[in-house]
Every structure is written in C-alpha cells, then in structure tokens.
Design a protein around this motif. Structure first.
Motif, PDB file in Angstrom:
ATOM      1  N   ALA A 114       0.818  -1.215   0.000  1.00 33.41           N
ATOM      2  CA  ALA A 114       0.000   0.000   0.000  1.00 33.41           C
ATOM      3  C   ALA A 114       0.846   1.257   0.000  1.00 33.41           C
ATOM      4  O   ALA A 114       0.316   2.361   0.039  1.00 33.41           O
ATOM      5  CB  ALA A 114      -0.924  -0.005   1.220  1.00 33.41           C
ATOM      6  N   MET A 115       2.156   1.112  -0.012  1.00 31.60           N
ATOM      7  CA  MET A 115       3.038   2.277   0.037  1.00 31.60           C
ATOM      8  C   MET A 115       3.182   2.894  -1.355  1.00 31.60           C
ATOM      9  O   MET A 115       4.256   2.915  -1.938  1.00 31.60           O
ATOM     10  CB  MET A 115       4.407   1.882   0.597  1.00 31.60           C
ATOM     11  N   ASN A 116       2.096   3.386  -1.877  1.00 30.54           N
ATOM     12  CA  ASN A 116       2.103   3.934  -3.227  1.00 30.54           C
ATOM     13  C   ASN A 116       1.583   5.369  -3.258  1.00 30.54           C
ATOM     14  O   ASN A 116       0.957   5.804  -4.210  1.00 30.54           O
ATOM     15  CB  ASN A 116       1.263   3.066  -4.153  1.00 30.54           C
ATOM     16  N   SER A 117       1.811   6.091  -2.176  1.00 35.38           N
ATOM     17  CA  SER A 117       1.360   7.466  -2.080  1.00 35.38           C
ATOM     18  C   SER A 117       2.225   8.367  -2.969  1.00 35.38           C
ATOM     19  O   SER A 117       3.302   7.965  -3.415  1.00 35.38           O
ATOM     20  CB  SER A 117       1.443   7.934  -0.631  1.00 35.38           C
ATOM     21  N   PRO A 118       1.764   9.594  -3.260  1.00 39.43           N
ATOM     22  CA  PRO A 118       2.554  10.493  -4.104  1.00 39.43           C
ATOM     23  C   PRO A 118       3.881  10.853  -3.460  1.00 39.43           C
ATOM     24  O   PRO A 118       3.976  11.046  -2.253  1.00 39.43           O
ATOM     25  CB  PRO A 118       1.653  11.721  -4.254  1.00 39.43           C
ATOM     26  N   LEU A 119       4.891  10.936  -4.272  1.00 39.47           N
ATOM     27  CA  LEU A 119       6.223  11.338  -3.831  1.00 39.47           C
ATOM     28  C   LEU A 119       6.508  12.730  -4.361  1.00 39.47           C
ATOM     29  O   LEU A 119       5.787  13.246  -5.215  1.00 39.47           O
ATOM     30  CB  LEU A 119       7.260  10.341  -4.332  1.00 39.47           C
ATOM     31  N   GLY A 120       7.576  13.352  -3.883  1.00 35.69           N
ATOM     32  CA  GLY A 120       7.863  14.689  -4.374  1.00 35.69           C
ATOM     33  C   GLY A 120       9.144  15.258  -3.797  1.00 35.69           C
ATOM     34  O   GLY A 120       9.738  14.716  -2.858  1.00 35.69           O
ATOM     35  N   ILE A 121       9.557  16.381  -4.391  1.00 35.48           N
ATOM     36  CA  ILE A 121      10.703  17.151  -3.933  1.00 35.48           C
ATOM     37  C   ILE A 121      10.259  18.607  -3.868  1.00 35.48           C
ATOM     38  O   ILE A 121       9.567  19.089  -4.767  1.00 35.48           O
ATOM     39  CB  ILE A 121      11.903  17.027  -4.894  1.00 35.48           C
ATOM     40  N   LYS A 122      10.666  19.318  -2.808  1.00 31.59           N
ATOM     41  CA  LYS A 122      10.334  20.734  -2.730  1.00 31.59           C
ATOM     42  C   LYS A 122      11.417  21.494  -1.967  1.00 31.59           C
ATOM     43  O   LYS A 122      12.231  20.897  -1.244  1.00 31.59           O
ATOM     44  CB  LYS A 122       8.985  20.944  -2.055  1.00 31.59           C
ATOM     45  N   LEU A 123      11.412  22.821  -2.131  1.00 29.09           N
ATOM     46  CA  LEU A 123      12.320  23.710  -1.412  1.00 29.09           C
ATOM     47  C   LEU A 123      11.520  24.442  -0.352  1.00 29.09           C
ATOM     48  O   LEU A 123      10.496  25.067  -0.643  1.00 29.09           O
ATOM     49  CB  LEU A 123      12.956  24.711  -2.380  1.00 29.09           C
ATOM     50  N   GLU A 124      11.998  24.357   0.892  1.00 31.32           N
ATOM     51  CA  GLU A 124      11.300  25.013   1.993  1.00 31.32           C
ATOM     52  C   GLU A 124      12.314  25.558   2.984  1.00 31.32           C
ATOM     53  O   GLU A 124      13.089  24.807   3.574  1.00 31.32           O
ATOM     54  CB  GLU A 124      10.358  24.024   2.690  1.00 31.32           C
ATOM     55  N   ASN A 125      12.335  26.879   3.139  1.00 33.73           N
ATOM     56  CA  ASN A 125      13.224  27.553   4.097  1.00 33.73           C
ATOM     57  C   ASN A 125      14.688  27.178   3.882  1.00 33.73           C
ATOM     58  O   ASN A 125      15.434  26.930   4.835  1.00 33.73           O
ATOM     59  CB  ASN A 125      12.806  27.239   5.532  1.00 33.73           C
ATOM     60  N   GLY A 126      15.100  27.126   2.618  1.00 35.67           N
ATOM     61  CA  GLY A 126      16.493  26.855   2.310  1.00 35.67           C
ATOM     62  C   GLY A 126      16.896  25.396   2.397  1.00 35.67           C
ATOM     63  O   GLY A 126      18.093  25.087   2.328  1.00 35.67           O
ATOM     64  N   VAL A 127      15.929  24.499   2.533  1.00 32.03           N
ATOM     65  CA  VAL A 127      16.217  23.071   2.682  1.00 32.03           C
ATOM     66  C   VAL A 127      15.446  22.296   1.613  1.00 32.03           C
ATOM     67  O   VAL A 127      14.266  22.563   1.365  1.00 32.03           O
ATOM     68  CB  VAL A 127      15.813  22.564   4.085  1.00 32.03           C
ATOM     69  N   LEU A 128      16.124  21.333   0.990  1.00 30.77           N
ATOM     70  CA  LEU A 128      15.437  20.421   0.086  1.00 30.77           C
ATOM     71  C   LEU A 128      14.742  19.353   0.920  1.00 30.77           C
ATOM     72  O   LEU A 128      15.332  18.776   1.830  1.00 30.77           O
ATOM     73  CB  LEU A 128      16.425  19.754  -0.873  1.00 30.77           C
ATOM     74  N   LYS A 129      13.487  19.098   0.568  1.00 33.78           N
ATOM     75  CA  LYS A 129      12.722  18.080   1.286  1.00 33.78           C
ATOM     76  C   LYS A 129      12.139  17.090   0.297  1.00 33.78           C
ATOM     77  O   LYS A 129      11.791  17.445  -0.827  1.00 33.78           O
ATOM     78  CB  LYS A 129      11.605  18.718   2.111  1.00 33.78           C
ATOM     79  N   THR A 130      12.017  15.846   0.741  1.00 36.63           N
ATOM     80  CA  THR A 130      11.444  14.796  -0.089  1.00 36.63           C
ATOM     81  C   THR A 130      10.229  14.215   0.606  1.00 36.63           C
ATOM     82  O   THR A 130      10.217  14.045   1.835  1.00 36.63           O
ATOM     83  CB  THR A 130      12.475  13.679  -0.364  1.00 36.63           C
ATOM     84  N   ALA A 131       9.170  13.936  -0.178  1.00 37.26           N
ATOM     85  CA  ALA A 131       7.936  13.402   0.386  1.00 37.26           C
ATOM     86  C   ALA A 131       8.094  11.922   0.685  1.00 37.26           C
ATOM     87  O   ALA A 131       8.672  11.176  -0.098  1.00 37.26           O
ATOM     88  CB  ALA A 131       6.780  13.610  -0.588  1.00 37.26           C
ATOM     89  N   ILE A 132       7.584  11.504   1.821  1.00 39.65           N
ATOM     90  CA  ILE A 132       7.673  10.101   2.207  1.00 39.65           C
ATOM     91  C   ILE A 132       6.303   9.499   2.486  1.00 39.65           C
ATOM     92  O   ILE A 132       6.180   8.292   2.654  1.00 39.65           O
ATOM     93  CB  ILE A 132       8.555   9.914   3.457  1.00 39.65           C
ATOM     94  N   GLN A 133       5.252  10.320   2.499  1.00 42.87           N
ATOM     95  CA  GLN A 133       3.930   9.779   2.794  1.00 42.87           C
ATOM     96  C   GLN A 133       2.869  10.733   2.287  1.00 42.87           C
ATOM     97  O   GLN A 133       3.046  11.943   2.259  1.00 42.87           O
ATOM     98  CB  GLN A 133       3.745   9.562   4.299  1.00 42.87           C
TER      99      GLN A 133
END
Length: 244
Positions: A114-133
């Motif tokens: 069931a671990m098929n949720s949307p993934l992503g990359i974004k910039l927030e407050n000078g930090v790169l973040k990756t979606a995990i859920q």
C-alpha cells in the motif's frame, strides 16, 4: 695600553638605533609570514567549503534524478495492460502523473503493497525536502491521482548548506506526441483516435551556498528523461485505448 683600549671600543655591542632597526626588520618578516600563513589557511578553508557545497549539491541532484526516472513504474502494467495491441481497453496507469511546479515536483511510482502514495521534492526555508507519505493511490479503474503529499523529510543539512533556488521545468512536455499503432483503424478510417506516446524531459536546477560563508555559492543543472513515457488516450477522458 692604547691598543687594548681601542680593541675594547671595537668589541662594544649594538647601538640602540641598530637594535631598533633589527627588531623592526624581524617584526616585518614575522608579520609577512603570519599574513602568508593566514591567507593560505583562508584559501584552504574556502576551497574545502566549495568542495563540500558542490558535493552536497551533486549528491542531492543524483538522488532527485534517480527517483524521477522511476516515475510511472507500475508492477502490474504487463498483466493489466497499460498499452497492448491485444488489449484495447487497458487500465489506467495510476502512477503516470508528474506535476512540476517551479520549486517543487510531485510524482508517483509503485513501490510495495500500500506504500504507493505520491512522492515529491520541494524547497522550503532553504532546505530540500522529499515526500515520504501521502494519500493512498486510488484503486484500479480511476485515473485520478493525488498530488498532495502529507509528510516530508529533509534531504539536505540546513546546518551546512542553504539551498537558494530549486527549479523543475518540462523542457519537453510531449507536446509533439507519436501515435501508437492499434490493430484497427478509427471509425472514420483514420488514426486520429489512436493513443499518443509523450516523451517527457525534465530540467532540474539547484543553487546553494555555504551556511558559514554566504560568498561560497555553487549551482548544478541536469536533465532527466522520464523512462516511463506517458501514454494518453484520445480523447483524454476515454478508457478505450484502441478501437474495439
């Protein structure tokens, strides 16, 4: 006796003027040496910062590119038939959506269970973040896909690196797609209803600077081709990929 006095006069120490000149010259030599050493240490520190920033940007870009290449992977594609000349009514690819939005991108690919949720990359407050859920991917039979991940984790270390710019751009959005051949022609006798194959190419730009020295800046740009090309129905709302 006279020669002895003359010899004693010749053996006297340095005068105060000579001593001051000697001390001044020595201080100048020491100051120059200290300045040289300080300059070398500063340049070495700057070089190490530049290497660290460049390595961190390269590592982040490699992770992003490697993950983006998986967008659209579906383990059941062959059995369900996303596209097949033998199967004119295949199921939708639930992982085909890739949504770039400037400093962020959301995409999908099959992982496990069931671990098929949307993934992503974004910039927030000078930090790169990756979606995990995020919300679960819809079940088969619907092509709607969530584009709002709900849980993110840091990809870069905010203590050493500040990301100043992140940009995702579709340099090739598949605006000139190629038709995929079907066993039968359209009711009109042409090929205008055949599915379209869109090849997608993404440009990724990242810029960053060292937290301890904002003058140390680096940038990296790379392009990634999404390996799972997007197949579009004609019309888009139809689930009939080929004429029956």
């Amino acid at each position: 006796m006279l020669n002895r006095r003359r010899c004693q006069r010749r053996q006297r120490g340095l005068s105060i003027v000579e001593l001051m000149v000697g001390v001044t010259v020595g201080l100048l030599v020491v100051a120059a040496s200290a300045l040289l050493v300080s300059g070398q240490l500063t340049e070495n520190r700057r070089l190490m910062l530049e290497i660290q920033v460049q390595q961190d940007l390269r590592a982040s870009a490699d992770i992003i590119v490697r993950d983006l290449r998986r967008a659209g992977i579906w383990n059941d594609a062959q059995s369900i038939g996303v596209w097949s000349t033998e199967n004119p009514t295949p199921g939708c690819n639930l992982y085909a959506t890739v949504v770039p939005d400037g400093s962020s991108i959301v995409y999908h690919y099959y992982r496990s269970g069931a671990m098929n949720s949307p993934l992503g990359i974004k910039l927030e407050n000078g930090v790169l973040k990756t979606a995990i859920q995020g919300p679960s991917t819809p079940s088969a039979g619907t092509c709607e896909q969530s584009t709002t991940p709900s849980s993110w984790q840091e990809l870069t270390d905010s203590r050493t690196l500040k990301i100043t710019r992140l940009n995702f751009e579709l340099v090739d959005d598949g605006s000139d797609p190629e038709p995929l051949p079907c066993p039968k022609l359209c009711p009109s006798g042409g090929t205008e209803c055949w599915p379209l194959l869109k090849v997608r190419l993404l440009q990724v730009d990242i810029e960053g600077e060292a937290v301890s020295d904002a003058s140390v800046k680096r940038s990296i740009s790379t392009r990634v081709k999404l390996r799972n090309d997007f197949v579009e129905y004609v019309p888009p709302s139809s689930t009939q990929m080929c004429p029956a």
